[in-house]
Enzyme design. Structure first.
Site, PDB file in Angstrom:
ATOM      1  N   CYS A 239      42.353-118.691  52.805  1.00 59.36           N
ATOM      2  CA  CYS A 239      40.966-118.990  53.214  1.00 59.36           C
ATOM      3  C   CYS A 239      40.705-118.296  54.554  1.00 59.36           C
ATOM      4  O   CYS A 239      40.272-118.915  55.528  1.00 59.36           O
ATOM      5  CB  CYS A 239      40.703-120.481  53.308  1.00 59.36           C
ATOM      6  SG  CYS A 239      41.010-121.376  51.779  1.00 59.36           S
ATOM      7  N   ALA A 240      40.963-117.000  54.574  1.00 57.05           N
ATOM      8  CA  ALA A 240      41.038-116.260  55.829  1.00 57.05           C
ATOM      9  C   ALA A 240      39.689-115.882  56.423  1.00 57.05           C
ATOM     10  O   ALA A 240      39.569-115.761  57.648  1.00 57.05           O
ATOM     11  CB  ALA A 240      41.858-114.984  55.614  1.00 57.05           C
ATOM     12  N   PRO A 242      36.050-115.865  58.088  1.00 57.44           N
ATOM     13  CA  PRO A 242      35.683-114.505  58.490  1.00 57.44           C
ATOM     14  C   PRO A 242      36.728-113.737  59.290  1.00 57.44           C
ATOM     15  O   PRO A 242      36.457-112.645  59.760  1.00 57.44           O
ATOM     16  CB  PRO A 242      34.429-114.733  59.326  1.00 57.44           C
ATOM     17  CG  PRO A 242      34.673-116.066  59.968  1.00 57.44           C
ATOM     18  CD  PRO A 242      35.389-116.884  58.933  1.00 57.44           C
ATOM     19  N   CYS A 354      38.793-128.090  59.919  1.00 50.93           N
ATOM     20  CA  CYS A 354      37.855-128.367  61.014  1.00 50.93           C
ATOM     21  C   CYS A 354      37.072-129.626  60.671  1.00 50.93           C
ATOM     22  O   CYS A 354      35.845-129.631  60.626  1.00 50.93           O
ATOM     23  CB  CYS A 354      36.929-127.182  61.266  1.00 50.93           C
ATOM     24  SG  CYS A 354      36.034-126.586  59.820  1.00 50.93           S
TER      25      CYS A 354
END
Length: 426
Positions: A239-240, A242, A354
């Site tokens: 899930c790199a 941006p 997050c």
């Protein structure tokens, strides 16, 4: 011919779409009407929306005494936006007149021009202390009790106070963080990020064109620090996009594979790599089915509710709800399980979200350990890591009210896990 849309009109339309329809600000700003604005006008419209949402609680507190009943949503949003402008530096005469004009541009709101004028003139007569003493915008009803149960009502109030402060801009740098902090007249944070002390056009600052730094909240930069020395190691960043963590890893000398399911988001990651001149292999694929051998380290920044970023995205409370959290939790568990399978024996996994929700953080590590004995929690070690941030199960819990005196941070959870050696064959 209709008059061209003004930044205030576009902002008012956007507010009504966010609060009334649950549209994301990032989605709204892609609408054609936004493209007709100049870059400066777009920035003004976006600022008006963001500040109105951030200070909605204060605005409503000041407006309520002057309203016998709450007017239709569009008029209420117009009053809110003008009240925020009046209390954040806007000239009273101009703000009130513009609000009345906006009311007159819509057939449904035109009959309420007098109300808008009268209410806002009363707002201008209030003492400045009324704004400062007004209550902060509350977290949404589905989220507030969860956080109060996790930490207490006073802590929730501290988080809401942190959300009422416009967030600073943090940078991650390729190297020489202290030098860049001095050059950009910022502050070197204990964890190694550079916090800017003034706002302005970032692309005009030294180091942008040359790719020496990129924008990344200090909390978001900490997971890579937890991986330790990654120079020469094969690292998978799941899930790199941006690409903030991908660039950190590459700057530390890792052999990085950046994996993301979104082709559009991967375009942005590639653009960021190009600007900074940092190398990484990029793969568009589903993390649950991707297979390219084993890695020395894996970083999983899992999809989540993003509740830790409300201070940066005050539209989130209007588009997020408890609905869908269970699906996110199940997806995180599937990705965690798969991430473990990508690890070499003794390899390191950092899981992070997050999110302020324990079910997306602390509880996920407890769940993983109940499902497998292939990994064990490692003590988190990183520059500037406050021991008070370490949670009982061994992860790191960050909250928006931490570092409150210097600008706060995003809410994050992260944990370090190590894969045990495979058992010897019998």
């Amino acid at each position: 011919m209709p008059a061209p849309a003004s930044p205030r009109l576009v902002a008012l339309d956007g507010l009504s779409q966010i609060i009334g329809e649950g549209r994301m600000l990032s989605e709204i700003t892609s609408d054609p009407v936004w493209q007709d604005l100049t870059p400066a006008e777009r920035a003004t419209a976006q600022r008006l929306i963001t500040e109105t949402l951030r200070y909605l609680g204060r605005a409503d507190h000041l407006l309520t005494p002057h309203l016998q009943r709450q007017p239709p949503l569009r008029v209420m949003n117009l009053l809110r936006m003008a009240t925020v402008e009046l209390n954040t530096g806007g000239a009273a005469h101009g703000v009130v007149n513009e609000a009345v004009k906006l009311a007159g541009r819509n057939k449904k709101t035109a009959p309420m021009k007098g109300l808008v004028n009268a209410v806002l003139r009363r707002v201008t007569e209030q003492e400045p202390e009324a704004w400062a003493d007004a209550p902060d915008t509350l977290l949404p009803k589905w989220l507030r009790p969860k956080l109060a149960k996790a930490w207490s009502k006073p802590v929730v109030a501290q988080i809401e106070r942190a959300h009422a402060v416009p967030p600073p801009v943090d940078l991650s740098v390729k190297s020489d963080a202290a030098g860049w902090a001095e050059k950009l007249e910022g502050t070197l944070l204990p964890t190694g990020s550079v916090r800017l002390s003034a706002r302005g056009q970032l692309s005009a600052l030294p180091g942008f064109e040359t790719g020496d730094w990129w924008v990344q909240d200090a909390a978001a930069a900490l997971p890579v620090q937890l991986l330790g020395d990654v120079a020469g190691k094969r690292v998978l960043d799941i899930c790199a996009a941006p690409g903030g963590k991908t660039m950190q890893l590459a700057a530390k000398g890792a052999d990085v594979t950046a994996l993301d399911i979104s082709e559009a988001r991967m375009v942005r990651l590639t653009e960021n790599l190009t600007r900074t001149g940092l190398p990484a292999a990029t793969v568009v694929a589903d993390a649950l089915t991707y297979d390219d051998g084993l890695f020395d380290a894996v970083l999983l920044d899992a999809p989540c509710s993003a509740t830790g970023t409300i201070r940066r995205h005050p539209d989130l409370p209007y588009i997020k709800s408890q609905t869908g959290i269970d699906d996110l939790v199940n997806l995180q568990r599937a990705m965690l399980t798969r991430a473990v399978q990508h690890l070499k024996p003794h390899g390191t996994l950092v899981y992070c979200t997050c999110s302020l929700l324990r079910e997306e953080g602390e509880d996920q590590i407890k769940w993983l350990l109940s499902q497998t004995d292939a990994v064990e929690v490692q003590k988190p070690v990183a520059p500037g890591l406050d021991p008070d941030w370490i949670s009982p199960e061994g992860g790191v819990r960050l909250r928006p009210d931490y570092w409150a005196d210097s600008g706060g941070m995003d809410g994050f959870y992260m944990a370090v896990l190590q894969r045990k050696a495979d058992p010897a064959p019998e």
